[in-house]
Design an enzyme around this catalytic site. Sequence first.
Site, PDB file in Angstrom:
ATOM      1  N   ASN A   1      38.345  39.474  25.689  1.00  0.00           N
ATOM      2  CA  ASN A   1      38.918  38.145  25.927  1.00  0.00           C
ATOM      3  C   ASN A   1      38.271  37.186  24.936  1.00  0.00           C
ATOM      4  OD1 ASN A   1      39.763  35.691  26.884  1.00  0.00           O
ATOM      5  ND2 ASN A   1      38.660  35.816  28.838  1.00  0.00           N
TER       6      ASN A   1
ATOM      7  N   LYS B   1      38.959  34.176  24.303  1.00  0.00           N
ATOM      8  CA  LYS B   1      38.960  32.778  24.762  1.00  0.00           C
ATOM      9  C   LYS B   1      39.404  31.859  23.607  1.00  0.00           C
ATOM     10  CE  LYS B   1      35.634  34.063  28.225  1.00  0.00           C
ATOM     11  NZ  LYS B   1      34.565  33.706  29.119  1.00  0.00           N
TER      12      LYS B   1
ATOM     13  N   HIS C   1      42.048  33.839  35.351  1.00  0.00           N
ATOM     14  CA  HIS C   1      40.653  33.794  34.881  1.00  0.00           C
ATOM     15  C   HIS C   1      39.956  32.601  35.532  1.00  0.00           C
ATOM     16  CE1 HIS C   1      37.150  33.396  32.334  1.00  0.00           C
ATOM     17  NE2 HIS C   1      37.352  34.666  31.989  1.00  0.00           N
TER      18      HIS C   1
ATOM     19  N   GLU D   1      37.973  30.479  34.424  1.00  0.00           N
ATOM     20  CA  GLU D   1      38.006  29.236  33.634  1.00  0.00           C
ATOM     21  C   GLU D   1      39.320  28.507  33.838  1.00  0.00           C
ATOM     22  OE1 GLU D   1      36.880  31.033  29.901  1.00  0.00           O
ATOM     23  OE2 GLU D   1      34.888  31.400  30.737  1.00  0.00           O
TER      24      GLU D   1
ATOM     25  N   GLU E   1      35.142  39.411  38.074  1.00  0.00           N
ATOM     26  CA  GLU E   1      34.261  38.641  37.196  1.00  0.00           C
ATOM     27  C   GLU E   1      33.515  37.593  38.018  1.00  0.00           C
ATOM     28  OE1 GLU E   1      35.737  38.809  32.878  1.00  0.00           O
ATOM     29  OE2 GLU E   1      36.794  37.163  33.847  1.00  0.00           O
TER      30      GLU E   1
ATOM     31  N   GLY F   1      29.500  34.334  30.644  1.00  0.00           N
ATOM     32  CA  GLY F   1      28.939  33.538  29.552  1.00  0.00           C
ATOM     33  C   GLY F   1      27.518  33.061  29.809  1.00  0.00           C
TER      34      GLY F   1
ATOM     35  N   SER G   1      29.152  38.833  31.103  1.00  0.00           N
ATOM     36  CA  SER G   1      27.997  39.199  30.274  1.00  0.00           C
ATOM     37  C   SER G   1      27.828  40.706  30.126  1.00  0.00           C
ATOM     38  CB  SER G   1      26.715  38.547  30.817  1.00  0.00           C
ATOM     39  OG  SER G   1      26.847  37.133  30.812  1.00  0.00           O
TER      40      SER G   1
HETATM   41  P1  PGA Z   1      31.516  36.979  29.004  1.00  0.00           P
HETATM   42  O1  PGA Z   1      32.981  36.592  29.526  1.00  0.00           O
HETATM   43  O2  PGA Z   1      31.552  38.437  28.658  1.00  0.00           O
HETATM   44  O3  PGA Z   1      31.277  36.094  27.823  1.00  0.00           O
HETATM   45  O4  PGA Z   1      30.567  36.701  30.127  1.00  0.00           O
HETATM   46  C1  PGA Z   1      33.755  37.464  30.294  1.00  0.00           C
HETATM   47  C2  PGA Z   1      35.073  36.823  30.635  1.00  0.00           C
HETATM   48  O5  PGA Z   1      35.098  35.629  30.947  1.00  0.00           O
HETATM   49  O6  PGA Z   1      36.130  37.491  30.604  1.00  0.00           O
END
Ligand code: PGA
Length: 251
Positions: free
Chosen positions: A9, A11, A96, A98, A168, A174, A214
Amino acid sequence: MRRKIVAGNWKMNTSVAEGVALAKAVAAGAIEVPSDVDIIIAPPFTHIVPVAEAVAGSRIAVSAQNCADEPKGAYTGEVAASMIAGAGCRYVILGHSERRQYYGETSEKLVKKMRLALAEGLKPIYCVGEKLEERNAGNHFAVVGAQLAEVLFELTPEEASKVVIAYEPVWAIGTGVTATSAQAQEIHAFIRGSLAGKFGSDFAEEISILYGGSCKPSNAAELFACPDIDGGLIGGASLKAEDFLAIAKSY
Ligand code: PGA
């Protein structure tokens, strides 16, 4: 047999040129990834066409990061599921955290998005996961259970069978903090059990449930070794071909 999947992803990162270069590097390196692992990359909307062209003929599938909750019309700034499918995507990430957190994505909207995506032949990667305060209060099972019930369980078994789930935990996205493999396996087993309760155990055995938050080369192998973890949804580490491929090779 359910599929093993490693999905990147991106983003809101990379220029178009950087994205095309990254996609090409992933496609070139994918030769070393076990052949039973499906590899997906999810660039920003603007990159989908050139990225899909760059990976055409390779084993890499392209995903969008979102789609509109209406099929077409006067919805300025939105991108329809049909457009994404037409641009070369086979998957779309939906729900997601976010998007839930910053863009007010509700379960009601997500059901509409899921149905529109499925009608276009796209496979949704449906994200679920609890916030830190919800985990600290011991509510993570209830939160994830509600995210499944309000969206996935609104679909027919036929529709739901096309969905990939990504667990997640918001506190791991992140942040550099990863769920332990025991924490992740526990909730993946809960998700599979919920699917079995709703759609039957044969159905539940066929659904891929990815871990995200992460995930990196140093922890992917341990996570992927868990019986109910079928791969990963990778954010930060998917922006470097070497790291993303190292994760995919962890199987
Ligand atoms: P990350 O994000 O690996 O940077 O923690 C995962 C995601 O949001 O899909």
